[in-house]
Scaffold this active site. Structure first.
Site, mmCIF file in Angstrom:
data_model
loop_
_atom_site.group_PDB
_atom_site.id
_atom_site.type_symbol
_atom_site.label_atom_id
_atom_site.label_comp_id
_atom_site.label_asym_id
_atom_site.label_seq_id
_atom_site.Cartn_x
_atom_site.Cartn_y
_atom_site.Cartn_z
ATOM 1 N N CYS A 11 0.833 -1.209 0.000
ATOM 2 C CA CYS A 11 0.000 0.000 0.000
ATOM 3 C C CYS A 11 0.866 1.257 0.000
ATOM 4 O O CYS A 11 2.069 1.194 0.288
ATOM 5 C CB CYS A 11 -0.916 0.012 1.214
ATOM 6 S SG CYS A 11 -0.018 0.245 2.749
ATOM 7 N N CYS A 14 2.576 1.977 3.243
ATOM 8 C CA CYS A 14 3.784 1.158 3.490
ATOM 9 C C CYS A 14 4.982 1.802 2.789
ATOM 10 O O CYS A 14 6.076 1.892 3.354
ATOM 11 C CB CYS A 14 3.612 -0.249 2.932
ATOM 12 S SG CYS A 14 2.027 -0.983 3.302
ATOM 13 N N ASP A 415 -0.341 29.986 -29.270
ATOM 14 C CA ASP A 415 0.493 30.698 -30.226
ATOM 15 C C ASP A 415 -0.197 30.491 -31.574
ATOM 16 O O ASP A 415 -0.862 29.469 -31.764
ATOM 17 C CB ASP A 415 1.892 30.066 -30.205
ATOM 18 C CG ASP A 415 2.749 30.617 -31.322
ATOM 19 O OD1 ASP A 415 2.838 31.843 -31.432
ATOM 20 O OD2 ASP A 415 3.323 29.824 -32.078
#
Length: 717
Positions: A11, A14, A415
């Protein structure tokens, strides 16, 4: 710094915990561990035995080293360490058998404890109670042993996290004789961790499949000999032979042959592109039918594909503001839950004549509700899935933070040249006064010129299948145009000043002024007495520009703004043709920067340009998007790169980003919402360990599955 691939991370919490422990080691202050990519970065001076010990205590391990020189190039090749005789197979390729084995092992243990648990339930009341307790204990130890040992270690060193909460809940449940619930807590927590690991692994695997587009070997031609070499050994000017169906090993130029090439790995475009001698090809693209000999122009590690793969890998490492907030929140949230649990256990029995056993049981349930698994998992799987989806489309998002930002933008500045327009002049208006001579003379003067305006005129001449004569003499007049002698007669081609030798009739002068007002660049052609005609030249607008701008407005982008150095008339014409909401002309590069900064103070702004001359403006926007087609400066300057040569994929990228943001918000709401509901059940005393573990596990599985839906591509209607 040394880089390693770590497997077995169950996880995000962890991973964070391991990283914190590594930072406390000698030489460990710069250590980092990414849960999303499973990449561990540590100093070469750090003690590996200590690193392995920390990883092992969390059930994680080093799968292989990512040697720096291979990091960009052979993300998946075999790297043999001759000194140690290890084969650091970049095993993600085959999904790392060791990881699959570890998952199988956990699954076997969980099934075993599940069977024992079921047997205990069925035999309850049939055999002696002591035997039943032994069965429950066996099932608890088999499925919860690693969690329990980690939690005990954390408890002794006063560290509060998921394992600590689970361990206290297990000890407490056993202490008050709730064997059935204690065993279920252990089994369901094991299932939860396994599913979490699977979810993240699925997202990583999807990313790794994407990274496998890198070719491994090439057929090198040298003195007429063909040899198979690894792509990392290819050098500039090497010749390689690419048979039909094979991948082009690195960026280069076609030296011989003709074929169509699939560039989807680079640009996300499914349609093949025709290539012949002299044309550029990208590494990672696939040769379709012909045989090609390609001259390598970049070592693989500098090629577009290597940069893309490297950026996609790096993108997984960054933490988004949401993730940083969640991690910080989880840090305070766990101790807070422990305080609430203690209050639930103590307040009713001490002050409200509550039953001790009942309220201790309720308090243990609160501890389990306190697991922040689902909350920590709300974001990473969604982010990796989003980055993978956009990369499949040939859109490089350089980090989760930029993906999150892309979903929030409300203003998009463009642009003009090369972005909304093709950046290639074309003849937009023609004034013909002497058709016989106009195209003949224009073709004769312009055919040897490489000037962009000359190319536009030549396209028009060739379209009419006119074969022009060669001039007898040709002379360039600075700032005006060209004077040429053709078939013994003098002709002029250029701007208005180039035809000062003749008096221009009022009707023609009026037309010149009109065309100039339309923002066109004029090229006049004249002989010694009269104007033969005029070419009104403009930058060609991209076919998809109008459609893209409309799609962006539909997606909720409030303002689309065009910024250009061209004069106001040209700006106005292009703006009305493509449908942007505002436009500004006559801007110098620094004016663009100022305009972008001004817009940024009013909302979240993304600036999009072709990445060559727009670098300052791209850098000053909250989000810089470049249209790359593989140009180095675009890839390096921008936060997001569209690898195509057009804007077509931009709306889809924004849609994916918005979806990722929605999923993350939804996940956080669900994971916190379920916890709040479970906690509220303690007021009437209805919360049980069963409900607690199911609310936590349900939320975790749910957020994982919801996050993985981002990987599903909806069919285009």
């Amino acid at each position: 710094m040394n880089e390693y691939r770590v497997k077995g991370l169950s996880c995000g919490g962890c991973a964070q915990r391991i990283e914190d422990e590594l930072k406390q080691l000698e030489h460990g202050k710069d250590s980092s561990l990414s849960y999303k990519s499973g990449k561990l970065t540590i100093s070469p001076q750090i003690s590996m035995s200590k690193v392995n010990k920390i990883l092992k205590s969390d059930g994680a391990y080093i799968a292989h080293q990512l040697n720096d020189e291979h990091n960009h190039s052979d993300s998946h090749a075999h790297v043999t360490d001759e000194h140690h005789g290890h084969d650091h197979s970049h095993g993600d390729h085959g999904h790392d058998h060791s990881h699959a084995d570890s998952n199988k092992k956990i699954l076997t243990l969980l099934i075993t404890s599940g069977v024992i648990y079921t047997a205990a339930l069925l035999l309850d009341g049939v055999i002696d109670q002591q035997a039943i307790i032994l069965l429950y204990l066996a099932a608890t130890i088999i499925s919860g042993y690693t969690t329990f040992m980690r939690g005990l270690k954390n408890l002794l060193s006063v560290k509060f996290n998921i394992d600590t909460l689970m361990t206290i809940a297990l000890i407490g449940a056993v202490a008050i004789g709730e064997w059935k619930e204690a065993t279920l807590v252990a089994i369901l927590f094991g299932v939860n961790e396994l599913l979490e690991g699977y979810g993240m692994e699925k997202a990583r695997r999807s990313m790794e499949t994407l990274l496998q587009v890198a070719p491994k070997e090439a057929l090198k031609l040298e003195n007429g000999q063909e040899t198979i070499v690894s792509i990392s050994s290819l050098q500039i000017d090497d010749l390689v032979k690419i048979k039909p169906g094979e991948k082009i090993p690195s960026d280069g130029v076609v030296a011989e042959g003709k074929s169509s090439v699939n560039e989807a790995a680079i640009t996300g475009e499914p349609l093949p592109v025709e290539k012949e001698t002299g044309e550029t090809v990208f590494g990672g693209s696939i040769n379709n039918e012909g045989l090609l000999i390609v001259r390598i122009q970049k070592a693989y590690k500098d090629s577009s594909l290597a940069k893309i793969l490297h950026l996609v890998q790096e993108a997984q490492e960054t933490k988004t503001p949401t993730e940083l907030f969640i991690n910080k929140f989880a840090k305070y949230y766990t101790p807070l839950i422990m305080i609430i649990a203690a209050l639930v256990m103590l307040v009713p029995p001490l002050f409200l004549q509550g039953d001790w056993m009942t309220w201790i049981y309720q308090g243990l349930s609160v501890l389990i509700v306190g697991c922040p698994c689902a909350l920590i998992l709300s974001s990473p799987i969604a982010i990796v899935s989003g980055i993978t989806r956009t990369a499949r489309n040939g859109i490089l998002v350089k980090g989760g933070v930029f993906l999150e930002q892309l979903g929030k933008i409300d203003t998009l500045a463009f642009d003009k040249t090369g972005t909304l327009t093709k950046g290639e002049p074309h003849v937009a208006q023609l004034e013909i006064y002497d058709e016989t001579h106009l195209f003949n003379i224009a073709g004769a003067i312009e055919k040897s010129s490489s000037h962009p305006l000359a190319k536009a005129i030549m396209k028009e001449v060739e379209r009419r299948n006119i074969v022009s004569p060669d001039p007898d003499e040709i002379e360039t007049i600075g700032g005006r145009g060209i004077k040429a002698m053709i078939d013994g007669q003098l002709y002029w081609l250029g701007n208005e000043q180039s035809v000062e030798h003749i008096v221009i009739p009022k009707t023609i002068q009026k037309r010149i002024n009109e065309l100039k007002d339309e923002g066109l660049t004029l090229v006049l052609v004249a002989d010694e007495e009269q104007v033969l005609g005029m070419f009104g030249i403009a930058d060609e607008i991209r076919e998809e520009s109008r459609e893209v701008i409309a799609a962006l407005h539909k997606l909720g982008i409030k303002r689309t703004i065009m910024l250009t150095g061209d004069h106001q008339k040209t700006a106005e014409k292009v703006a009305s043709a493509v449908g942007v909401s505002q436009y500004y002309g006559n801007l110098l590069p620094e004016d663009k920067v100022n305009r972008v900064k001004e817009l940024s103070s009013q909302g979240t702004v993304a600036m999009i340009g072709d990445g060559i001359n727009d670098a300052p403006a791209l850098a000053s926007a909250q989000l810089g998007i470049a249209m790359g087609k593989g140009t180095d400066s675009a890839i390096e300057t921008a936060d997001i790169v569209l690898m195509q040569d057009h804007l077509g994929k931009l709306p889809e990228a924004i849609t994916i980003a918005k979806r990722v943001n929605r999923v993350i918000k939804f996940n956080i709401t669900v994971s916190l919402g379920l916890k709040i509901i479970a906690l509220l059940l303690t007021i009437p005393g209805w919360l049980t360990l069963w409900i607690a573990i199911l609310s936590d596990m349900g939320a975790t599985i749910f957020v994982t599955l919801v996050s993985l839906t981002i990987l599903i591509e909806r069919k285009q209607r």
